[in-house]
Design an enzyme around this catalytic site. Structure first.
Site, PDB file in Angstrom:
ATOM      1  N   GLU A 348       0.914  -1.080  -0.052  1.00 20.92           N
ATOM      2  CA  GLU A 348       0.080   0.141   0.111  1.00 20.92           C
ATOM      3  C   GLU A 348       0.814   1.288   0.044  1.00 20.92           C
ATOM      4  OE1 GLU A 348      -2.802   0.196   3.077  1.00 20.92           O
ATOM      5  OE2 GLU A 348      -3.219  -2.130   3.141  1.00 20.92           O
ATOM      6  N   LYS A 350       2.296   4.542   1.457  1.00 22.31           N
ATOM      7  CA  LYS A 350       2.581   5.323   2.867  1.00 22.31           C
ATOM      8  C   LYS A 350       2.048   6.642   2.728  1.00 22.31           C
ATOM      9  CE  LYS A 350       5.223   4.751   6.856  1.00 22.31           C
ATOM     10  NZ  LYS A 350       4.765   6.188   7.467  1.00 22.31           N
ATOM     11  N   PHE A 439      -6.924   2.218   5.790  1.00 20.27           N
ATOM     12  CA  PHE A 439      -5.979   0.913   5.335  1.00 20.27           C
ATOM     13  C   PHE A 439      -6.423  -0.414   6.361  1.00 20.27           C
ATOM     14  CE2 PHE A 439      -3.339   3.935   7.940  1.00 20.27           C
ATOM     15  CZ  PHE A 439      -3.251   3.350   8.995  1.00 20.27           C
ATOM     16  N   ARG A 514       4.845  -3.877  17.026  1.00 21.52           N
ATOM     17  CA  ARG A 514       5.401  -3.573  15.737  1.00 21.52           C
ATOM     18  C   ARG A 514       5.974  -4.905  15.392  1.00 21.52           C
ATOM     19  NH1 ARG A 514       7.421   1.453  13.916  1.00 21.52           N
ATOM     20  NH2 ARG A 514       7.399   2.152  16.001  1.00 21.52           N
ATOM     21  N   LYS A 520       7.412  -1.242   6.484  1.00 21.91           N
ATOM     22  CA  LYS A 520       7.636   0.054   5.799  1.00 21.91           C
ATOM     23  C   LYS A 520       8.896   0.093   5.006  1.00 21.91           C
ATOM     24  CE  LYS A 520       8.622   2.679   9.869  1.00 21.91           C
ATOM     25  NZ  LYS A 520       8.384   3.727  10.742  1.00 21.91           N
TER      26      LYS A 520
HETATM   27  P1  ATP Z   1       6.230   6.927  10.616  1.00 21.48           P
HETATM   28  O1  ATP Z   1       7.036   7.668  11.776  1.00 21.48           O
HETATM   29  O2  ATP Z   1       7.164   6.340   9.874  1.00 21.48           O
HETATM   30  O3  ATP Z   1       5.242   8.017  10.260  1.00 21.48           O
HETATM   31  P2  ATP Z   1       5.320   5.674  12.981  1.00 21.48           P
HETATM   32  O4  ATP Z   1       6.572   5.704  13.774  1.00 21.48           O
HETATM   33  O5  ATP Z   1       4.317   6.759  13.089  1.00 21.48           O
HETATM   34  O6  ATP Z   1       5.769   5.725  11.543  1.00 21.48           O
HETATM   35  P3  ATP Z   1       5.202   3.048  12.040  1.00 21.48           P
HETATM   36  O7  ATP Z   1       4.394   1.857  12.527  1.00 21.48           O
HETATM   37  O8  ATP Z   1       6.608   3.077  12.107  1.00 21.48           O
HETATM   38  O9  ATP Z   1       4.659   4.336  12.830  1.00 21.48           O
HETATM   39  O10 ATP Z   1       4.577   3.452  10.535  1.00 21.48           O
HETATM   40  C1  ATP Z   1       3.305   3.238  10.262  1.00 21.48           C
HETATM   41  C2  ATP Z   1       2.496   4.735  10.226  1.00 21.48           C
HETATM   42  O11 ATP Z   1       2.471   4.777   8.740  1.00 21.48           O
HETATM   43  C3  ATP Z   1       1.222   4.443  10.784  1.00 21.48           C
HETATM   44  O12 ATP Z   1       1.076   4.652  12.030  1.00 21.48           O
HETATM   45  C4  ATP Z   1       0.343   5.018   9.775  1.00 21.48           C
HETATM   46  O13 ATP Z   1       0.182   6.498  10.606  1.00 21.48           O
HETATM   47  C5  ATP Z   1       1.142   5.340   8.391  1.00 21.48           C
HETATM   48  N1  ATP Z   1       0.672   4.925   7.317  1.00 21.48           N
HETATM   49  C6  ATP Z   1       0.365   5.377   6.293  1.00 21.48           C
HETATM   50  N2  ATP Z   1      -0.214   4.915   5.303  1.00 21.48           N
HETATM   51  C7  ATP Z   1      -0.359   3.543   5.895  1.00 21.48           C
HETATM   52  C8  ATP Z   1      -0.873   2.515   5.258  1.00 21.48           C
HETATM   53  N3  ATP Z   1      -1.205   2.280   4.028  1.00 21.48           N
HETATM   54  N4  ATP Z   1      -0.806   1.335   6.043  1.00 21.48           N
HETATM   55  C9  ATP Z   1      -0.727   1.564   7.544  1.00 21.48           C
HETATM   56  N5  ATP Z   1      -0.214   2.669   7.784  1.00 21.48           N
HETATM   57  C10 ATP Z   1       0.125   3.808   6.904  1.00 21.48           C
END
Ligand code: ATP
Length: 676
Positions: A348, A350, A439, A514, A520
């Site tokens: 998907e 991001k 999502f 996690r 990602k």
């Molecule tokens: P980051 O700092 O990379 O934005 P994070 O630390 O908030 O991430 P992670 O679990 O590392 O959290 O990355 C997932 C984040 O990406 C999710 O919290 C969500 O906010 C965002 N996101 C964007 N698009 C998507 C998607 N298609 N599916 C899931 N999460 C998504």
């Protein structure tokens, strides 16, 4: 429960060297709580009045606290301020002032936990004209009945600086510690696994070592304890090899899984009796508590059930308007590594905006942020679109960002963040409408989707949100090869997205974790596969050209999940605009403290320590090993960021959501393989 008992244990918690000892103290306190006290106690220990999604915040200004202390102690504000200059802690000021009280108070009663909690809630709810006086009066009444130690914690609580360093995992540890003997007394048998050859061994907890084992429970973080058992069919005991995973059957409870037997050996003096080490016992006891917490984000409620109605923990169900703790993504260096890990998978786009969890029941819709705060009022267009979704009851998740439908253009996070405001919401919603790219689906009309594989959840989600205006499914591509994934990644970057998230087709939704269900891959940050979200623990005064801003850089830290401590990872000196420096100085000088936060490990002393409260995103050229920093410290060296730069503040994250030392370690090992 007397509040004096709470304050005494808090003093022990504050002095405890690590998370394990803290959990032990908390367990003793929790064990004394009556049913009605469990929720208030757990909230107060965390320095809050309610879980974040309930929006009940206290936040009393320091000036008001000072006036209340002056009123009760008879000390002048000048005297109190002088003491504050020395200690940097209004709690310490209250303790000092009350221990030297000039006036004697008449007719005071001993404080009870429930009474203190109710007064604090009353305080939080006071607003509008005249509320200042009401607040001072309510706090003064509390302090009037308080001992100096009680006053110290009440005041700290009120000004939002309880400083116990107790995070959610520590309270879960405390609850699990209490369950260990409870569950153990009811153990009826052990089943071997995975062979499930039907070997039933009979644990003998009443064996002579029982008392010793009990003591071990409280001390040993993994609860490895010696376990004596016998077996009807001794000849088959050989099938239980070292490391066998077993199920423990417990009367009236779901079996405890994931426990391992090690060092199985016969007892010399008793035929057919064996001794083994049981590993992971406490972890298994903790698992259902953690699961319940992940599904409701309400630790007070979990504590109440754990202590008084345990069966509800085991059959815990998703509840509307009690947000689910968000699933999180792992990182890998490139497309090939992702394919190797997941095989054919869904990928998907991001999106870089606000993560929102949508809860809907008929006309009622609430939105929760990544930190699980209720943010409904800020996003009326998403609320409107959610109301139109066909199911009566639904919980789904997505990323909201500013988006032009006609141009199919995604706006940057910097643009989207302008929507984060309390005033002028309707106008902003018109000027900069947000779109929610959904999502995941967790719940719909009585069906708990979290246990279903991703592929089924996604099918259901697409059907449910089709044509829902401001809500649409995230972009998706099924890939079988690394080059297909790379093509989609490039396509997403060109479209203005941050990267991709690959999803395991068979994985359930994993709340609060996690894990490898999501991976990602972001656009290049040099050698690093990702930016880091770090907690600001100190700052430097400006020198040279920065003298005028009073700000010269940040000392930042990550969290070590094992110890619960913060550990420094960088001194960030670049990436700030002039406005940001002014803003940071203003923000951080308001949370300055005299001493290093107790939960921080640091070999560096910044010009000013601050409350570990704010999180920011930083990028860096690479991660190196340095004797200066304490992140993941081993052999005298920790991980350190080279050429760190501020990317942005992360208001949607708190210290509990920052990058962990284990993640830094993974990024460190990943940078070698990363060719981008
Ligand atoms: P980051 O700092 O990379 O934005 P994070 O630390 O908030 O991430 P992670 O679990 O590392 O959290 O990355 C997932 C984040 O990406 C999710 O919290 C969500 O906010 C965002 N996101 C964007 N698009 C998507 C998607 N298609 N599916 C899931 N999460 C998504």
């Amino acid at each position: 429960m007397r509040f004096a008992d709470v304050a005494a244990v808090w003093a022990d918690v504050e002095a405890a060297p690590g998370r394990l000892e803290m959990a032990g103290h908390l367990a003793q306190l929790l064990a004394k709580a009556k049913r009605a006290e469990a929720q208030p106690l757990v909230c107060l220990c965390q320095g809050v009045l309610a879980p974040p999604f309930m929006g009940l915040e206290l936040g009393l200004g320091e000036k008001l606290a000072e006036q209340a202390i002056a009123l009760v102690s008879g000390r002048s504000e000048k005297e109190l301020e002088n003491y504050f200059k020395k200690s940097g802690d209004w709690g310490a000021v209250a303790e000092w002032a009350l221990s030297k009280k000039k006036q004697t108070s008449l007719g005071t009663e001993e404080l009870e936990l429930g009474g203190v909690y109710n007064s604090l809630v009353r305080l939080a709810k006071l607003s509008g004209a005249g509320s200042q006086d009401g607040k001072i009066k309510t706090l003064a009444e509390l302090l009037n009945s308080a001992s100096p130690l009680e006053a110290k914690y009440i005041v700290r609580f009120c000004v939002g600086k309880l400083r116990l360093g107790v995070a959610e995992p520590t309270i879960l540890d405390g609850l699990a510690l209490l369950r260990v003997p409870n569950v153990r007394d009811k153990i009826s048998g052990i089943k071997s696994r995975p062979d499930a050859k039907g070997i039933r061994i009979k644990p003998l907890w009443d064996y002579e070592t029982r008392e010793k084992e009990k003591a071990l429970d409280m001390e040993d973080s993994d609860a490895s304890l010696d376990f004596v058992f016998t077996c009807d069919d001794a000849a088959r005991i050989g099938a239980l090899a070292d490391g066998s995973a077993i199920w423990l059957e417990v009367d009236g409870f779901a079996p405890l899984a994931g426990i391992k037997l090690q060092k199985i050996r016969p007892l010399k003096d008793k035929p057919d009796h064996y001794r083994a080490q049981v590993m992971g016992f406490k972890k298994a006891v903790r698992a259902p508590l953690e699961r319940a917490f992940n599904f409701c984000s309400d630790l007070g409620m979990v504590a109440e059930y754990a202590l008084f109605d345990y069966a509800r923990i085991e059959r815990f169900k998703i509840k509307l308007f009690s947000p689910i703790r968000p699933a999180l993504a792992e990182r890998l260096p490139d497309a090939a590594a992702i394919l190797e890990k997941l095989g054919p998978c869904a990928v998907e786009g991001k999106y870089d905006g606000f993560r929102l969890q949508v809860h809907k029941e008929g006309e009622r819709v609430e939105l929760y942020s990544r930190k699980l705060e209720r943010v409904t009022a800020a996003f009326p267009e998403i609320v409107e679109a959610a109301r139109k979704l066909p199911p009566q009851h639904i919980i789904l998740e997505g990323e909201a960002l500013a988006y032009s439908r006609s141009e199919k253009r995604y706006y940057s996070f910097q643009t989207t963040i302008q929507r984060k405001r309390k005033h002028g919401v309707a106008k902003m919603a018109e000027e900069l409408p947000l779109h929610l790219f959904a999502f995941d689906l967790m719940y719909a009309d009585g069906v708990d989707w979290t246990t279903q594989p991703y592929s089924s959840r996604r099918d259901a989600l697409e059907k449910l949100v089709a044509g829902a205006g401001a809500i649409e499914p995230s972009s998706l591509k099924q890939v079988k090869t690394a080059s297909e994934l790379e093509n989609f990644f490039d396509h997403c970057l060109k479209a203005g997205l941050e990267g991709i998230i690959a999803k395991d087709l068979n994985a359930p939704y994993t709340p609060g974790a996690r894990d490898w269900a999501w991976i990602k891959l972001k656009k290049s940050y040099g050698a690093l596969a990702d930016t880091l979200d770090v907690v600001i623990v100190g700052y430097y005064r400006g020198e040279g050209a920065r003298t005028g801003f009073g700000f010269g850089g940040l000392l930042v830290a990550v969290r070590n999940e094992e110890s619960g401590h913060l550990q420094t990872v960088a001194r960030v000196g670049s990436g700030f605009t002039e406005d940001e420096m002014v803003e940071l100085e203003k923000m951080l000088s308001a949370v300055k403290r005299k001493t290093k936060p107790a939960e921080l490990e640091s070999g560096i002393e910044p010009d000013f320590w601050v409350e570990p409260k704010y999180v920011c995103t930083v990028s860096a050229d690479e991660i190196s090993l340095s004797p200066q920093h304490t992140a993941g410290l081993a052999n005298g060296k920790g991980y350190a960021l080279r050429f760190p730069r501020l990317v942005q503040m992360r208001e949607d994250k708190g210290p509990a959501e920052c990058t962990t030392a284990a993640e830094v370690e993974k990024l460190y090992s990943m940078q070698k393989t990363r060719g981008r």
